[in-house]
Design a protein around this motif. Structure first.
Motif, PDB file in Angstrom:
ATOM      1  N   THR A   1     -18.789  16.020 -35.737  1.00 17.90           N
ATOM      2  CA  THR A   1     -18.650  14.613 -35.396  1.00 17.90           C
ATOM      3  C   THR A   1     -19.696  13.777 -36.126  1.00 17.90           C
ATOM      4  N   THR A   2     -20.934  14.240 -36.084  1.00 17.06           N
ATOM      5  CA  THR A   2     -22.006  13.522 -36.779  1.00 17.06           C
ATOM      6  C   THR A   2     -21.718  13.435 -38.272  1.00 17.06           C
ATOM      7  N   ILE A   3     -21.240  14.523 -38.839  1.00 16.73           N
ATOM      8  CA  ILE A   3     -20.928  14.524 -40.272  1.00 16.73           C
ATOM      9  C   ILE A   3     -19.838  13.501 -40.582  1.00 16.73           C
ATOM     10  N   LYS A   4     -18.819  13.444 -39.741  1.00 17.41           N
ATOM     11  CA  LYS A   4     -17.746  12.453 -39.956  1.00 17.41           C
ATOM     12  C   LYS A   4     -18.297  11.029 -39.915  1.00 17.41           C
ATOM     13  N   CYS A   5     -19.172  10.777 -38.946  1.00 17.41           N
ATOM     14  CA  CYS A   5     -19.781   9.442 -38.836  1.00 17.41           C
ATOM     15  C   CYS A   5     -20.606   9.136 -40.081  1.00 17.41           C
ATOM     16  N   LEU A   6     -21.377  10.120 -40.525  1.00 24.86           N
ATOM     17  CA  LEU A   6     -22.216   9.924 -41.713  1.00 24.86           C
ATOM     18  C   LEU A   6     -21.356   9.657 -42.949  1.00 24.86           C
TER      19      LEU A   6
ATOM     20  N   PHE B   1     -21.319   5.934 -34.475  1.00 23.15           N
ATOM     21  CA  PHE B   1     -22.016   6.977 -33.717  1.00 23.15           C
ATOM     22  C   PHE B   1     -21.837   6.761 -32.215  1.00 23.15           C
ATOM     23  N   GLY B   2     -21.940   5.498 -31.822  1.00 22.69           N
ATOM     24  CA  GLY B   2     -21.791   5.165 -30.403  1.00 22.69           C
ATOM     25  C   GLY B   2     -20.418   5.549 -29.877  1.00 22.69           C
ATOM     26  N   LYS B   3     -19.402   5.174 -30.656  1.00 23.69           N
ATOM     27  CA  LYS B   3     -18.024   5.481 -30.239  1.00 23.69           C
ATOM     28  C   LYS B   3     -17.817   6.978 -30.114  1.00 23.69           C
ATOM     29  N   SER B   4     -18.443   7.738 -31.008  1.00 28.39           N
ATOM     30  CA  SER B   4     -18.271   9.196 -30.984  1.00 28.39           C
ATOM     31  C   SER B   4     -19.263   9.867 -30.037  1.00 28.39           C
ATOM     32  N   ARG B   5     -20.086   9.060 -29.416  1.00 32.18           N
ATOM     33  CA  ARG B   5     -21.069   9.589 -28.457  1.00 32.18           C
ATOM     34  C   ARG B   5     -21.990  10.633 -29.067  1.00 32.18           C
ATOM     35  N   VAL B   6     -22.441  10.363 -30.283  1.00 34.08           N
ATOM     36  CA  VAL B   6     -23.489  11.205 -30.868  1.00 34.08           C
ATOM     37  C   VAL B   6     -24.665  10.304 -31.250  1.00 34.08           C
ATOM     38  N   ALA B   7     -25.860  10.886 -31.321  1.00 39.48           N
ATOM     39  CA  ALA B   7     -27.055  10.110 -31.653  1.00 39.48           C
ATOM     40  C   ALA B   7     -26.967   9.644 -33.106  1.00 39.48           C
ATOM     41  N   SER B   8     -27.383   8.416 -33.334  1.00 43.31           N
ATOM     42  CA  SER B   8     -27.389   7.905 -34.703  1.00 43.31           C
ATOM     43  C   SER B   8     -28.722   8.184 -35.368  1.00 43.31           C
ATOM     44  N   PRO B   9     -28.685   8.816 -36.551  1.00 44.58           N
ATOM     45  CA  PRO B   9     -29.942   8.992 -37.296  1.00 44.58           C
ATOM     46  C   PRO B   9     -30.261   7.758 -38.129  1.00 44.58           C
TER      47      PRO B   9
END
Ligand code: NAG
Length: 184
Positions: free
Chosen positions: A101-106, A153-161
Motif C-alpha cells: 500500500t505504501t509503495i502504491k502511494c509513493l 496515504f491518509g485514504k489508504s490508512r498508512v503513515a506518510s513519509p
C-alpha cells in the motif's frame, strides 16, 4: 572591589539593554510583505513566509512582490527536486519495511511530483514575462498535487513519509501564488 563589581554590573546591564534594544529596532523588511500575504492566509502564515523568503539571500536586496514570487517559485523547484529524489530513494529500497500500500502511494506521489517539477520552468518563465495568471494557475495545480500526495496515504490508512515535504511544497506554491496577487 565592591565599587568595581557594582560598576561593571551597571555596565553589563547597559550593554545587555543596548543589545536588546538595538536588535528590536531592526525590523525585518520582509515583515510588511509577509503580513500582507501570509497574515490573512489560512495556508501560508507569516512565520513560514518570513523563514522561506529569508532563507534566500536575494530577498535582502529586493522587496518587490514579483521578484519575491520568483524566489518562492525557485524555492519550490529546489524543494520538489529534493522530494522527488527522496521518493525515488524510498521506492528503490522497495520491499524493505514498506507495505504494498505504501509503495502504491509513493508511486502516485512520484508521478505527482514529476508533474510539479515539469511545470516549474514554464511557471518561472511566466512570472518573468508578466503572465501572472498563467503562473498562478500552474502554482495552484502544484499546491493541489502536493495535497493529493499527502491525502493518498491518509485514504489508504498508512503513515506518510512525506508529510513535511508535502506541507512545504503546498505552502511554497501558495506563497508564490499569494505574492503574485500583489505583483505588478
Ligand atoms: C523546502 O522548503 C522549506 C520551507 O521554505 C525549507 O525549510 C526547506 O529547507 C526546503 N528544503 C529544500 C530541500 O529545499
Amino acid at each position: 572591589m565592591k565599587v568595581i563589581t557594582a560598576s561593571s554590573l551597571v555596565l553589563l546591564f547597559a550593554l545587555v539593554f543596548l543589545a536588546t534594544h538595538s536588535s528590536s529596532q531592526q525590523i525585518d523588511p520582509l515583515l510588511p510583505i509577509c503580513k500582507t500575504v501570509g497574515g490573512g492566509s489560512m495556508y501560508v502564515g507569516i512565520d513560514f513566509c518570513l523563514s522561506a523568503l529569508g532563507s534566500d539571500k536575494r530577498s535582502h536586496s529586493t522587496q518587490g512582490y514579483r521578484d519575491l514570487s520568483i524566489i518562492a517559485v525557485d524555492l519550490l523547484t529546489a524543494n520538489v527536486t529534493s522530494t522527488a529524489a527522496k521518493i525515488d530513494g524510498l521506492l528503490q529500497k522497495g520491499g524493505g519495511d514498506a507495505t504494498t500500500t505504501t509503495i502504491k502511494c509513493l508511486q502516485s506521489c512520484q508521478a505527482l511530483y514529476k508533474d510539479i517539477a515539469e511545470r516549474q520552468p514554464a511557471c518561472a518563465a511566466a512570472v518573468k514575462k508578466g503572465s501572472f495568471k498563467e503562473a498562478q494557475a500552474s502554482l495552484q495545480k502544484s499546491a493541489s498535487a502536493a495535497k493529493e500526495c499527502e491525502a493518498g496515504f491518509g485514504k489508504s490508512r498508512v503513515a506518510s513519509p512525506l508529510t513535511v515535504e508535502d506541507d512545504d511544497a503546498f505552502k511554497l506554491a501558495k506563497l508564490a501564488d499569494g505574492l503574485l496577487d500583489y505583483a505588478a
